[in-house]
Design an enzyme around this catalytic site. Structure first.
Site, PDB file in Angstrom:
ATOM      1  N   ASP A   1      41.314  38.848  59.671  1.00 51.05           N
ATOM      2  CA  ASP A   1      40.773  39.861  58.753  1.00 51.05           C
ATOM      3  C   ASP A   1      41.874  40.385  57.845  1.00 51.05           C
ATOM      4  O   ASP A   1      42.991  40.671  58.285  1.00 51.05           O
ATOM      5  CB  ASP A   1      40.168  41.018  59.557  1.00 51.05           C
ATOM      6  CG  ASP A   1      38.890  40.579  60.262  1.00 51.05           C
ATOM      7  OD1 ASP A   1      38.388  39.480  59.945  1.00 51.05           O
ATOM      8  OD2 ASP A   1      38.408  41.324  61.137  1.00 51.05           O
TER       9      ASP A   1
ATOM     10  N   TYR B   1      45.481  43.885  33.576  1.00 54.68           N
ATOM     11  CA  TYR B   1      45.624  42.716  34.443  1.00 54.68           C
ATOM     12  C   TYR B   1      46.971  42.035  34.190  1.00 54.68           C
ATOM     13  O   TYR B   1      47.730  41.721  35.115  1.00 54.68           O
ATOM     14  CB  TYR B   1      44.469  41.744  34.171  1.00 54.68           C
ATOM     15  CG  TYR B   1      44.577  40.437  34.910  1.00 54.68           C
ATOM     16  CD1 TYR B   1      44.205  40.344  36.241  1.00 54.68           C
ATOM     17  CD2 TYR B   1      45.047  39.287  34.262  1.00 54.68           C
ATOM     18  CE1 TYR B   1      44.298  39.140  36.920  1.00 54.68           C
ATOM     19  CE2 TYR B   1      45.144  38.080  34.936  1.00 54.68           C
ATOM     20  CZ  TYR B   1      44.769  38.009  36.261  1.00 54.68           C
ATOM     21  OH  TYR B   1      44.865  36.815  36.935  1.00 54.68           O
TER      22      TYR B   1
ATOM     23  N   LYS C   1      50.257  41.181  36.769  1.00 55.44           N
ATOM     24  CA  LYS C   1      50.762  39.830  37.025  1.00 55.44           C
ATOM     25  C   LYS C   1      52.228  39.719  36.596  1.00 55.44           C
ATOM     26  O   LYS C   1      53.009  38.990  37.211  1.00 55.44           O
ATOM     27  CB  LYS C   1      49.903  38.788  36.296  1.00 55.44           C
ATOM     28  CG  LYS C   1      48.540  38.580  36.958  1.00 55.44           C
ATOM     29  CD  LYS C   1      48.672  38.011  38.368  1.00 55.44           C
ATOM     30  CE  LYS C   1      47.325  37.677  38.994  1.00 55.44           C
ATOM     31  NZ  LYS C   1      47.445  37.226  40.400  1.00 55.44           N
TER      32      LYS C   1
END
Lengths: 481, 250
Positions: free
Chosen positions: B63, B156, B160
């Protein structure tokens, strides 16, 4: 002499001293692929070895000799490799025994052992393709030579060995009685039952350091296997080189070389004055300048053709020295550099005699794969020994040196399948790529070995990259399969 | 251990249900390959596990919740319970709606956490493991969007850019300890993350990214672009003056 004057032979334990972290160094096998970083501990004494063992963490330790196993047997990523090459003393020689025996520290190379023994007219019974291996490594890999069909492998000639065990104790093990199981698990055990620090090896008498050699050329693989199947028993040593590049009706053409130790009477007068002279010329060291793809279609074809044609069609009774007959490659130090920075792997397998057809098919697969090998060896093995992980078994063995290139994984996987299907196996001292699953199928007596290992090294202190790759020290997993 | 032919024995896929992670696993799959699939429990994860088991792999489902930093240590511990990890892939990420992202602080924060904070936290945890085992690879999925951050998806892109810098640096730090890092900068990848978006030139498939990862590890590279020519395109774009860059339709 009072008791005080005799110091107890007890390893010093520098545990109260702060541990000096050993720097990580990259270690790789002779194939120069799959290198990893290990701590290299210089071992000069038994005390050093015990101390390195006690200081080891969960990554463990592995003994290392001259680094001639091709793959990852003597490296231990994140852990320690015990450099035993300085434990290189010849301790005693019993030349009058029957047989004569020598007791050595494990780091003695077969080269120096031969040099020391020849003046006594004694001969190391098993010599692999190089003399630059240690006695410890020769036992741990249970190496074989051109005389396997008559003399067996190295382990067959070991009378006793002193093993530093995971619990820090030294134990003398012999092939007899109660230590028999541990002895044979250590032979071929790739350094995973303990560190061999000392060994007693049986020797053979010899009158000369020369060989009388018969050479025959064979036009193709069938001819070669046929010739080899006849009369091998008349020769102590027998091996064939074959061409693994040429296709068609000359596929597998080769040169069969068989010989016996020369008697004194067979030497010409000139050589008779020094019949035990050790002839080992050196042509120097190969520099590290070779690019990848030095072995390409043109060079491999040229080499293979030249090697075949240079051999006499039929010649009997030729006198050869040690280097000519045994170890031509030892003339050039670091010859593995010719394969360039990507390195190479050696694929050596054995299949039972009944599976000659599989053997032939494997050769075909190699020749037609486009992967090029120049140093190819074909041999017939004699009976194996009681070691659960020893490689030799009665059958045909084939060795090819393959530069690491795209698609080699597929060729090797396909060969594995053929080999295992025929009840054969590959040689761990050469291997750097076998999967654990395939290894288990090839070595059906693995459980016997693991049982010994659980008993003598339950925590898995002796560990190596090879052991991790082949799951010889696997933690329990809860994975779905 | 990664063998002499570049074949690993064990994989950890963080974001184990991502198209790229699964494409990598499929390419490496062979009997006995251990795969730890770290992702949220889901049908997709079970299906991925079943597929890999069918290919002969030994699969452990672990998990994993990127934004729950406190759980990361457990996730990593479970993944390493079966032994060394040869290749750990950080394949999770969040694209988000680029316009919404710079208006909505919660979404901006989520992007920063999923794409940067969580990878950094895991990168340190994995780095410690790799340092101790002194071999292995961390593969970080970066993006061309981080090479020069553009107006069109700068939230975004900035995450990155941060991830990219961190993992290149981690790679340098781990080198002397025998572990390696591969930063992968794909262009537009046709995957579930980009489904519904308009395709752009030089778009690649997850399988092509996987192939680049495998070649990158074999070739012991630190940085790969997918497709390769993007490197040239982006190094040109990187130096375009801002007034002109602003006008480009990218």
């Amino acid at each position: 002499m009072s008791d005080e004057a005799v110091p107890a032979i007890k390893p010093s334990l520098p545990e109260e001293q702060p541990m000096i972290p050993q720097p990580l160094v990259e270690l790789h096998g002779w194939g120069r692929a799959a290198g990893t970083m290990s701590h290299l501990a210089q071992i000069d004494s038994v005390a050093d070895a015990v101390s390195a063992l006690r200081k080891s963490d969960s990554r463990g330790v592995v003994p290392r000799g001259l680094g001639r196993s091709y793959g990852d047997a003597a490296q231990n990523a994140g852990g320690t490799a015990l450099d035993l090459t300085k434990m290189n003393r010849i301790l005693s020689l019993d030349a009058s025994g029957d047989p004569a025996t020598v007791t050595v520290q494990a780091g003695v190379s077969l080269d120096s052992l031969m040099r020391a023994l020849l003046p006594f007219g004694l001969w190391v019974p098993v010599l692999p393709g190089t003399r630059q291996v240690t006695v410890g490594g020769a036992i741990a890999a249970d190496v074989h030579g051109k005389n396997h069909h008559t003399q067996g492998s190295f382990g067959n000639h070991v009378r006793s060995l002193d093993l530093l065990m995971a619990d820090g104790e030294m134990r003398t093990v012999t092939p007899d009685r109660d230590t028999r199981t541990l002895f044979w698990a250590t032979v071929g055990g790739m350094g995973l039952t303990g560190a061999i620090l000392r060994a007693t090896v049986a020797l053979q008498p010899t009158e000369t350091a020369y060989f009388t050699v018969d050479t025959h050329r064979a036009a193709n693989i069938d001819d070669l296997m046929q010739q080899m199947s006849q009369g091998d028993e008349n020769y102590t040593y027998s091996v064939a080189w074959f061409d693994a590049v040429t296709r068609g009706r000359h596929m597998g053409r080769g040169v069969l070389t068989r010989g016996n130790k020369a008697q004194l009477a067979a030497l010409p007068t000139k050589l008779r004055r020094h019949p035990l002279k050790f002839v080992a010329p050196s042509l120097g060291t190969l520099p590290e300048i070779f690019p990848n793809r030095m072995i390409n279609k043109a060079t491999a074809k040229a080499f293979s053709t030249a090697w075949y044609l240079k051999a006499p069609k039929n010649r009997t009774g030729e006198l050869q020295n040690i280097t000519q007959f045994f170890h031509p490659l030892d003339m050039v130090a670091e010859w593995n550099r010719v394969y360039g920075p990507n390195g190479f792997l050696q694929y050596q397998f054995v299949v039972p005699f009944e599976a000659a057809e599989v053997f032939r098919r494997c050769l075909e697969m190699i020749v037609s794969s486009g992967h090029l090998s120049c140093l190819n060896v074909l041999k017939r093995f004699g009976p194996g020994n009681p070691s659960p992980l020893s490689f030799p078994m009665p059958g045909w063995t084939l060795t090819v040196d393959l530069p690491i290139e795209h698609g080699l994984d597929r060729l090797c996987d396909a060969l594995d399948n053929e080999v295992v299907g025929a009840g054969g196996r590959v040689y761990l001292a050469k291997d750097s790529r076998l999967s654990a699953a395939m290894f288990r199928r090839m070595y059906p007596r693995l459980d016997e070995f693991l049982e010994v290992r659980r008993e003598v090294d339950p925590a898995g202190i002796f560990n190596s990259d090879l052991a991790r790759r082949l799951e010889l020290s696997k933690p329990t997993t809860g994975g779905r399969t | 251990m990664i063998n002499a032919l570049g074949e690993p024995q064990s994989l950890l896929l963080l974001g184990g249900t991502s198209d790229i992670a699964l494409a990598i696993a499929r390419r490496y799959a062979r009997p006995g390959l251990r795969v730890a699939l770290a992702a949220r429990p889901s049908e997709r994860r079970s299906a991925a596990a079943t597929e890999l088991v069918d290919l002969g792999c030994e699969v452990t489902e672990v998990d994993f919740e990127a934004r729950d930093h406190a759980s990361h240590a457990t996730t990593v511990e479970q993944a390493f319970a079966g032994g060394d990890i040869d290749i750990a892939v950080i394949a999770f990420g969040l694209l988000g709606d680029p316009e919404q992202a710079w208006h909505d602080p919660d979404l901006a924060l989520e992007l920063a956490e999923v794409n940067y904070t969580a990878p950094v936290h895991l990168g340190v945890l994995l780095g410690q493991r790799m340092l101790a085992q002194a071999h292995g690879w961390i593969v970080a999925l970066s993006s061309v969007a981080g090479e020069r951050v553009r107006r069109s998806n700068f939230v975004y892109g900035s995450t990155k850019a941060g991830l990219d810098g961190f993992f290149l640096g981690l790679g340098e730090a781990l080198r002397e300890y025998g572990a390696r890092v591969l930063v992968v900068r794909p262009g537009f990848v046709k995957s579930k993350m980009t489904s519904g978006l308009e395709e752009v030139p030089l778009a690649v498939t997850p399988d092509e990214v996987a192939e680049a990862v495998i070649d990158g590890i074999k070739g012991k590279r630190e940085l790969v672009w997918v497709p390769g020519p993007l490197r040239v395109v982006m190094s040109g774009l990187r130096h375009v003056p801002r007034p002109l860059f602003r006008k480009l339709p990218i």
